[in-house]
Design a protein around this motif. Sequence first.
Motif, mmCIF file in Angstrom:
data_model
loop_
_atom_site.group_PDB
_atom_site.id
_atom_site.type_symbol
_atom_site.label_atom_id
_atom_site.label_comp_id
_atom_site.label_asym_id
_atom_site.label_seq_id
_atom_site.Cartn_x
_atom_site.Cartn_y
_atom_site.Cartn_z
ATOM 1 N N ILE A 77 -44.792 7.637 -17.024
ATOM 2 C CA ILE A 77 -43.835 8.757 -17.053
ATOM 3 C C ILE A 77 -43.555 9.351 -15.667
ATOM 4 O O ILE A 77 -42.744 10.252 -15.548
ATOM 5 C CB ILE A 77 -44.288 9.886 -18.009
ATOM 6 C CG1 ILE A 77 -45.637 10.484 -17.570
ATOM 7 C CG2 ILE A 77 -44.354 9.382 -19.446
ATOM 8 C CD1 ILE A 77 -46.030 11.720 -18.379
ATOM 9 N N ASP A 122 -41.550 7.834 -23.213
ATOM 10 C CA ASP A 122 -41.996 7.776 -21.814
ATOM 11 C C ASP A 122 -40.830 7.393 -20.905
ATOM 12 O O ASP A 122 -40.684 7.924 -19.796
ATOM 13 C CB ASP A 122 -43.145 6.767 -21.641
ATOM 14 C CG ASP A 122 -44.447 7.297 -22.236
ATOM 15 O OD1 ASP A 122 -44.426 8.411 -22.781
ATOM 16 O OD2 ASP A 122 -45.467 6.593 -22.152
ATOM 17 N N ARG A 165 -38.759 10.391 -20.286
ATOM 18 C CA ARG A 165 -39.382 11.311 -19.321
ATOM 19 C C ARG A 165 -39.258 10.766 -17.901
ATOM 20 O O ARG A 165 -39.051 11.514 -16.946
ATOM 21 C CB ARG A 165 -40.855 11.540 -19.677
ATOM 22 C CG ARG A 165 -40.979 12.368 -20.946
ATOM 23 C CD ARG A 165 -42.396 12.642 -21.314
ATOM 24 N NE ARG A 165 -43.042 13.583 -20.390
ATOM 25 C CZ ARG A 165 -44.260 14.059 -20.571
ATOM 26 N NH1 ARG A 165 -44.960 13.702 -21.617
ATOM 27 N NH2 ARG A 165 -44.789 14.906 -19.712
#
Length: 280
Positions: free
Chosen positions: A44, A125, A128
């Motif tokens: 991330i 992820d 992000r």
Amino acid sequence: MNYRHAYHAGNFADVVKHVVLARLVEYLKQKDKAFRVIDTHAGIGVYDLTSTEAQKTGEWRDGIGRLLDAALPPQARALLAPYLGSVQALNPEWVMSRYPGSPWLTRHLLRRQDRLTAIELHPQDADRLKACFKGDIQVRVIELDGWLALGAHLPPKEKRGLVLVDPPFELEGEFGRMTDGLARAWRRWPGGIYALWYPVKERTAVARFRDDLAALGIPKILDICLGTRAPSDEPRLDGCGMVVVNAPFTLEGELHILLPELKRILARDDGASWTLRWLA
Ligand code: SAM
């Protein structure tokens, strides 16, 4: 896809991986010509060390936490400066609350002409990671199976650079995918630098992995290994390694300075050890 790196961010294994990654990026910066870093399992980007996940394990305290508290000889401190500088950039007062994952660390070290491709398969992820680099024209984030990138994305148009392969090792067969992926990638781009992270949990699997790598016929494979405690027969993370293909000539000497320090600082018992050897 159950693996969440947030539980492990900044642990000893991240420290070893990110120290080597930072040295490789610094090496690439010795020439003006642009390069690209391809991070096939990127995570991330930045990890919140105050999160429930990080607090639950507290693993970062025995990783980056120990390194920050340690006294370092000048040569080792100088070699660690790019890595530690990126940690400080996220924690200006040195009160640790955030840890840079591999794409953030890499991006922090890039020059204007260099590029990063960061690949992540987990949809949340990947979102992000996209948010982390929103508007950054030097970074391309792709939601994709990282193993596929070892085919289609190579060689990059810059023809200089580094591929970091850092899978979660939660599924059977990850060592085999790594060996096969490297063989495929190297055929497409023999001049690239490849850095492959692996866990030292099961000694026989690690020995087979090294033998399989040595049999690939790829020259210049450097195997870096740090054990933080005496090897055991339990399936527990006793250490980790990084395999570097086309390792820069500077890396071996740098690691002879860094690995003894990392071993001293990250050791969990008297059986801690480090090795550095050419597999091919
Ligand atoms: N490289 C990151 C760092 O150093 O900060 C940590 C990566 S973590 C060990 C592995 C990541 O790979 C996880 O974020 C996981 O969601 C992702 N992942 C798992 N399988 C994948 C795949 N096939 N392709 C791309 N990413 C994958």
